[in-house]
Scaffold this motif. Sequence first.
Motif, PDB file in Angstrom:
ATOM      1  N   PRO A 158       0.796  -1.229   0.000  1.00 36.21           N
ATOM      2  CA  PRO A 158       0.000   0.000   0.000  1.00 36.21           C
ATOM      3  C   PRO A 158       0.827   1.277   0.000  1.00 36.21           C
ATOM      4  CG  PRO A 158       0.148  -0.875   2.215  1.00 36.21           C
ATOM      5  CD  PRO A 158       0.863  -1.850   1.334  1.00 36.21           C
ATOM      6  N   ASN A 159       2.145   1.173  -0.057  1.00 36.46           N
ATOM      7  CA  ASN A 159       3.029   2.336  -0.165  1.00 36.46           C
ATOM      8  C   ASN A 159       3.000   3.191   1.099  1.00 36.46           C
ATOM      9  OD1 ASN A 159       5.011   3.664  -1.669  1.00 36.46           O
ATOM     10  ND2 ASN A 159       3.556   5.158  -2.486  1.00 36.46           N
ATOM     11  N   GLY A 160       3.022   2.522   2.241  1.00 30.70           N
ATOM     12  CA  GLY A 160       3.096   3.214   3.521  1.00 30.70           C
ATOM     13  C   GLY A 160       4.441   2.994   4.167  1.00 30.70           C
ATOM     14  N   VAL A 161       4.958   4.019   4.849  1.00 27.92           N
ATOM     15  CA  VAL A 161       6.302   3.921   5.395  1.00 27.92           C
ATOM     16  C   VAL A 161       6.385   2.888   6.514  1.00 27.92           C
ATOM     17  CG1 VAL A 161       5.936   5.761   7.102  1.00 27.92           C
ATOM     18  CG2 VAL A 161       8.248   5.322   6.213  1.00 27.92           C
ATOM     19  N   ASN A 162       5.257   2.605   7.190  1.00 29.99           N
ATOM     20  CA  ASN A 162       5.291   1.659   8.304  1.00 29.99           C
ATOM     21  C   ASN A 162       4.530   0.380   7.998  1.00 29.99           C
ATOM     22  OD1 ASN A 162       2.787   2.777   8.258  1.00 29.99           O
ATOM     23  ND2 ASN A 162       2.669   3.205  10.467  1.00 29.99           N
ATOM     24  N   ALA A 163       4.432   0.052   6.692  1.00 29.09           N
ATOM     25  CA  ALA A 163       3.720  -1.166   6.289  1.00 29.09           C
ATOM     26  C   ALA A 163       4.567  -1.981   5.323  1.00 29.09           C
ATOM     27  CB  ALA A 163       2.387  -0.812   5.628  1.00 29.09           C
ATOM     28  N   ILE A 164       4.670  -3.276   5.581  1.00 28.05           N
ATOM     29  CA  ILE A 164       5.320  -4.169   4.628  1.00 28.05           C
ATOM     30  C   ILE A 164       4.422  -4.267   3.396  1.00 28.05           C
ATOM     31  CG2 ILE A 164       6.122  -6.538   4.232  1.00 28.05           C
ATOM     32  CD1 ILE A 164       6.415  -6.708   7.335  1.00 28.05           C
ATOM     33  N   PRO A 165       4.969  -4.110   2.194  1.00 27.62           N
ATOM     34  CA  PRO A 165       4.118  -4.101   0.992  1.00 27.62           C
ATOM     35  C   PRO A 165       3.434  -5.439   0.743  1.00 27.62           C
ATOM     36  CG  PRO A 165       6.261  -3.134   0.536  1.00 27.62           C
ATOM     37  CD  PRO A 165       6.370  -3.788   1.876  1.00 27.62           C
ATOM     38  N   SER A 166       2.240  -5.343   0.162  1.00 29.75           N
ATOM     39  CA  SER A 166       1.528  -6.544  -0.274  1.00 29.75           C
ATOM     40  C   SER A 166       1.853  -6.891  -1.706  1.00 29.75           C
ATOM     41  CB  SER A 166       0.018  -6.339  -0.138  1.00 29.75           C
ATOM     42  OG  SER A 166      -0.411  -5.247  -0.945  1.00 29.75           O
ATOM     43  N   ARG A 167       2.281  -5.883  -2.470  1.00 30.21           N
ATOM     44  CA  ARG A 167       2.630  -6.136  -3.867  1.00 30.21           C
ATOM     45  C   ARG A 167       3.527  -5.020  -4.378  1.00 30.21           C
ATOM     46  NH1 ARG A 167      -1.656  -6.394  -8.860  1.00 30.21           N
ATOM     47  NH2 ARG A 167      -1.680  -4.145  -8.461  1.00 30.21           N
ATOM     48  N   VAL A 168       4.426  -5.387  -5.278  1.00 25.58           N
ATOM     49  CA  VAL A 168       5.254  -4.424  -5.997  1.00 25.58           C
ATOM     50  C   VAL A 168       5.117  -4.712  -7.480  1.00 25.58           C
ATOM     51  CG1 VAL A 168       7.601  -3.631  -6.477  1.00 25.58           C
ATOM     52  CG2 VAL A 168       6.902  -4.111  -4.121  1.00 25.58           C
ATOM     53  N   ARG A 169       4.900  -3.678  -8.245  1.00 21.30           N
ATOM     54  CA  ARG A 169       4.819  -3.810  -9.703  1.00 21.30           C
ATOM     55  C   ARG A 169       5.923  -2.952 -10.301  1.00 21.30           C
ATOM     56  NH1 ARG A 169      -0.968  -3.492 -12.398  1.00 21.30           N
ATOM     57  NH2 ARG A 169      -0.850  -5.675 -11.779  1.00 21.30           N
ATOM     58  N   ALA A 170       6.714  -3.535 -11.201  1.00 21.48           N
ATOM     59  CA  ALA A 170       7.851  -2.838 -11.789  1.00 21.48           C
ATOM     60  C   ALA A 170       7.827  -2.985 -13.301  1.00 21.48           C
ATOM     61  CB  ALA A 170       9.165  -3.393 -11.237  1.00 21.48           C
ATOM     62  N   TRP A 171       8.354  -1.977 -13.985  1.00 17.19           N
ATOM     63  CA  TRP A 171       8.397  -1.987 -15.444  1.00 17.19           C
ATOM     64  C   TRP A 171       9.836  -1.938 -15.939  1.00 17.19           C
ATOM     65  CZ3 TRP A 171       4.354  -0.105 -12.754  1.00 17.19           C
ATOM     66  CH2 TRP A 171       3.069  -0.430 -13.217  1.00 17.19           C
ATOM     67  N   ILE A 172      10.096  -2.726 -16.970  1.00 18.20           N
ATOM     68  CA  ILE A 172      11.438  -2.833 -17.555  1.00 18.20           C
ATOM     69  C   ILE A 172      11.397  -2.351 -18.992  1.00 18.20           C
ATOM     70  CG2 ILE A 172      13.289  -4.438 -18.207  1.00 18.20           C
ATOM     71  CD1 ILE A 172      12.133  -6.324 -15.991  1.00 18.20           C
ATOM     72  N   ASP A 173      12.330  -1.490 -19.333  1.00 17.34           N
ATOM     73  CA  ASP A 173      12.531  -1.042 -20.710  1.00 17.34           C
ATOM     74  C   ASP A 173      13.808  -1.706 -21.214  1.00 17.34           C
ATOM     75  OD1 ASP A 173      14.106   0.752 -22.637  1.00 17.34           O
ATOM     76  OD2 ASP A 173      12.196   1.796 -22.655  1.00 17.34           O
ATOM     77  N   ALA A 174      13.730  -2.370 -22.374  1.00 14.42           N
ATOM     78  CA  ALA A 174      14.916  -3.029 -22.931  1.00 14.42           C
ATOM     79  C   ALA A 174      15.003  -2.738 -24.413  1.00 14.42           C
ATOM     80  CB  ALA A 174      14.871  -4.538 -22.695  1.00 14.42           C
ATOM     81  N   ARG A 175      16.219  -2.506 -24.884  1.00  5.09           N
ATOM     82  CA  ARG A 175      16.439  -2.224 -26.301  1.00  5.09           C
ATOM     83  C   ARG A 175      17.881  -2.562 -26.654  1.00  5.09           C
ATOM     84  NH1 ARG A 175      14.226   3.527 -26.494  1.00  5.09           N
ATOM     85  NH2 ARG A 175      13.002   2.824 -24.731  1.00  5.09           N
TER      86      ARG A 175
END
Length: 469
Positions: free
Chosen positions: A276-293
Amino acid sequence: MTVAVSRLLDAIADVGRAPSGGYERFAWTAHDLTLREWFAGEAAARGLDVALDRAGNQWAWWGDPDADGPGVVTGSHLDSVPGGGAFDGPLGVASAFAAFDALRDAGVVPRRPLGIVNFSDEEGARFGLACLGSRALTGTVPADRLLALRDGGGDSLADVLARVGRASGGVRLEHYGRDPEALARIGVFVELHVEQGRYLADLPADEAAPVAVGAAIWPHGRWRVDLAGEANHAGTTPLAHRHDPMLDLARLITDVRAAAEHAGALATLAKVEVEPNGVNAIPSRVRAWIDARAETEEAVRRVIGTPQVSADLVAVPEPDSAPGPAFTGRVVRDGGGLGAWGVVEESWTPATVFDPALAARLADVVGRPGSTLPAPVIGTGAGHDAGILAASGVPAAMLFVRNPTGVSHSPAEHAPEADCDAGVRALTAVLADLLTAPEAVEAVSRPRGTEPRRGAPDGDRPGTTGTGR
């Protein structure tokens, strides 16, 4: 810098400027609508007819492309990446208007219409797909998929276009997408752009040139990785009992770098969403994007490996298991790429080669100051609307204006005044040639096929510059 280019860029210098000094000019926001109004105003001040295609791209015409076309088109885009610079896109649009002024002041009588275009959402900063306007125009991506794209606030492109309504210029959702009539008006497209790299800046003095001609665009794509965790309290959950996807993200970041080095490619992980993007909470999910060329598709595919086709999250490990996927380093060293991370492909653009005869013609027209040599002809790792058009069968070319630092997508992006002036002179000369030379006019008018120009160019590429979209 020529008075015309300086005035044009100064007129929009404060639109969308962020505290960082960069720009936040995202598609269909208030800032973007202000820029669209500016484009229409500059066109109207010159007596040019302004039209909107089915994808919301703006066109200003000198002459009638339906009666006397197809025409010669130039221009670029006005939107930006987050924190972007002042030259990426706007330099091409401002230079197009400045070149038009120079042509008319010189009394040039065109044999074909001249168009100036502002492509919408080239950067893809809002909806996550670069060159969205030109992809919609050419039908490269189906309209229903484009309209379903959502921004960070959850609004779809369809929602946004419906909401801005008349301010959008009247984009009709039922007609959104490929526009054969607009495409038929384009005989040839030439896009001027600030160089996103240091090829021109690093040339030896006896080969110096302020402007280069584009040869090809590298294949490139974007991929998403979803990392699952378990939300919990940061102050009460023992480390051994945590399912923290941020640890997986750290491993993924180093794997992206290792995979790129192994494949001889470029790859970047620079966009992340944390819940949830809180400073005092362990995340439930992370989504990341990769650019490759890379210079070849094979090299890009070595980075990515075999992507999965669904968006399933990486499984949460049991408490007593090793945290995260246990394939950091080993898989990429073995040539497996990032496939084990469950990467999901969101966009892919094959290598695009610009019309070689057109590029050679432009190199001769542009030349180099104080030399009989043609302008350099170079490849680029950055995606552009010119590449989307070229891949759809439209004869296209690019001009790159020297960037002394090579920095782009940053407030530090820069092109010296003298080089901007050289860019306008080069564009003016190219347009004059394409609009008036009998053999050029004949080439512009010749019916074209629809097969895309893809694949790496033959032989050694004269140079490669930069990364971008």
